[in-house]
Scaffold this motif. Structure first.
Motif, mmCIF file in Angstrom:
data_model
loop_
_atom_site.group_PDB
_atom_site.id
_atom_site.type_symbol
_atom_site.label_atom_id
_atom_site.label_comp_id
_atom_site.label_asym_id
_atom_site.label_seq_id
_atom_site.Cartn_x
_atom_site.Cartn_y
_atom_site.Cartn_z
ATOM 1 N N ALA A 30 6.154 8.645 2.389
ATOM 2 C CA ALA A 30 7.142 8.277 1.099
ATOM 3 C C ALA A 30 8.381 7.806 1.607
ATOM 4 O O ALA A 30 9.013 6.937 0.725
ATOM 5 C CB ALA A 30 7.216 9.865 0.566
ATOM 6 N N ALA A 51 9.709 4.160 0.000
ATOM 7 C CA ALA A 51 10.874 4.301 -0.755
ATOM 8 C C ALA A 51 11.716 3.065 0.105
ATOM 9 O O ALA A 51 12.434 2.367 -0.671
ATOM 10 C CB ALA A 51 11.622 5.392 -0.496
ATOM 11 N N PHE A 100 4.840 5.401 -3.190
ATOM 12 C CA PHE A 100 5.890 6.238 -2.908
ATOM 13 C C PHE A 100 5.638 7.516 -3.774
ATOM 14 O O PHE A 100 5.622 8.770 -3.326
ATOM 15 C CB PHE A 100 7.314 5.970 -3.441
ATOM 16 C CG PHE A 100 8.357 6.963 -3.219
ATOM 17 C CD1 PHE A 100 8.811 7.555 -2.104
ATOM 18 C CD2 PHE A 100 8.894 7.372 -4.649
ATOM 19 C CE1 PHE A 100 9.906 8.439 -2.309
ATOM 20 C CE2 PHE A 100 9.715 8.520 -4.692
ATOM 21 C CZ PHE A 100 10.389 8.805 -3.359
ATOM 22 N N ALA A 101 5.268 7.479 -5.009
ATOM 23 C CA ALA A 101 4.891 8.506 -5.948
ATOM 24 C C ALA A 101 3.886 9.288 -5.484
ATOM 25 O O ALA A 101 3.688 10.477 -5.426
ATOM 26 C CB ALA A 101 4.771 8.019 -7.353
ATOM 27 N N CYS A 102 2.462 8.581 -5.073
ATOM 28 C CA CYS A 102 1.568 9.262 -4.681
ATOM 29 C C CYS A 102 1.885 10.231 -3.259
ATOM 30 O O CYS A 102 1.250 10.931 -3.248
ATOM 31 C CB CYS A 102 0.486 8.236 -4.499
ATOM 32 S SG CYS A 102 -0.156 7.695 -5.901
ATOM 33 N N SER A 103 2.540 9.462 -2.264
ATOM 34 C CA SER A 103 2.801 10.205 -1.047
ATOM 35 C C SER A 103 3.749 11.296 -1.339
ATOM 36 O O SER A 103 3.621 12.388 -0.858
ATOM 37 C CB SER A 103 3.681 9.295 -0.231
ATOM 38 O OG SER A 103 2.772 8.056 0.272
ATOM 39 N N SER A 104 4.532 11.257 -2.398
ATOM 40 C CA SER A 104 5.516 12.344 -2.930
ATOM 41 C C SER A 104 4.752 13.527 -3.151
ATOM 42 O O SER A 104 4.941 14.629 -2.974
ATOM 43 C CB SER A 104 6.687 11.892 -3.608
ATOM 44 O OG SER A 104 7.521 10.950 -2.930
ATOM 45 N N ALA A 150 2.642 12.725 5.264
ATOM 46 C CA ALA A 150 3.128 12.300 3.629
ATOM 47 C C ALA A 150 4.597 11.858 3.566
ATOM 48 O O ALA A 150 4.927 11.081 2.681
ATOM 49 C CB ALA A 150 2.557 13.565 2.613
ATOM 50 N N LEU A 151 5.124 12.723 3.895
ATOM 51 C CA LEU A 151 6.705 12.677 4.085
ATOM 52 C C LEU A 151 7.196 11.407 4.588
ATOM 53 O O LEU A 151 8.095 10.632 4.017
ATOM 54 C CB LEU A 151 7.644 13.843 4.534
ATOM 55 C CG LEU A 151 7.538 15.135 3.776
ATOM 56 C CD1 LEU A 151 8.116 16.226 4.714
ATOM 57 C CD2 LEU A 151 8.012 14.971 2.253
ATOM 58 N N HIS A 184 4.896 -0.473 -4.584
ATOM 59 C CA HIS A 184 5.544 0.441 -3.371
ATOM 60 C C HIS A 184 6.106 1.600 -4.244
ATOM 61 O O HIS A 184 6.084 2.875 -3.761
ATOM 62 C CB HIS A 184 6.961 -0.235 -2.771
ATOM 63 C CG HIS A 184 6.466 -1.270 -1.785
ATOM 64 N ND1 HIS A 184 6.930 -2.616 -1.774
ATOM 65 C CD2 HIS A 184 5.329 -1.638 -0.912
ATOM 66 C CE1 HIS A 184 6.569 -3.331 -1.131
ATOM 67 N NE2 HIS A 184 5.559 -2.855 -0.427
#
Length: 96
Positions: free
Chosen positions: A51, A55, A79-83, A47-48, A75
């Protein structure tokens, strides 16, 4: 232990053939909770990484709006979902 005996009785094969080496089988039984934390850690790293990639892609699409790639908001959402997933997994890992 009882489940292993019942399984061996049902299959009719030997313990070595069915379950493998005794040392590895015992290690698998004792490392149960540690394995869950390891799985969570691997998902957290994924996940990191996601993100970070999103980004960078978001930044690149903002710097070059003429590119034929995806819209910048795509994107940003990824990014928000992965974070959010990374934060959730981090909390889950700390509670164990």
């Amino acid at each position: 232990m009882t489940e292993a005996r019942e399984h061996l009785a049902a299959t009719g094969s030997g313990a070595q053939q069915e379950l493998g080496q005794v040392e590895i089988y015992a290690m698998d039984l004792t490392d149960g909770p540690g394995r869950d934390v390891q799985r969570i850690r691997h998902r957290l790293l994924g996940a990191l990484s996601g993100a970070a990639v999103f980004a960078v892609l978001f930044t690149l699409t903002l710097l070059d709006p003429d590119s034929s790639g995806a819209a910048p908001w795509v994107h940003a959402v990824l990014f928000a979902c992965s974070s959010a997933l990374a934060v959730t997994l981090l909390r889950k890992m700390r509670t164990r």
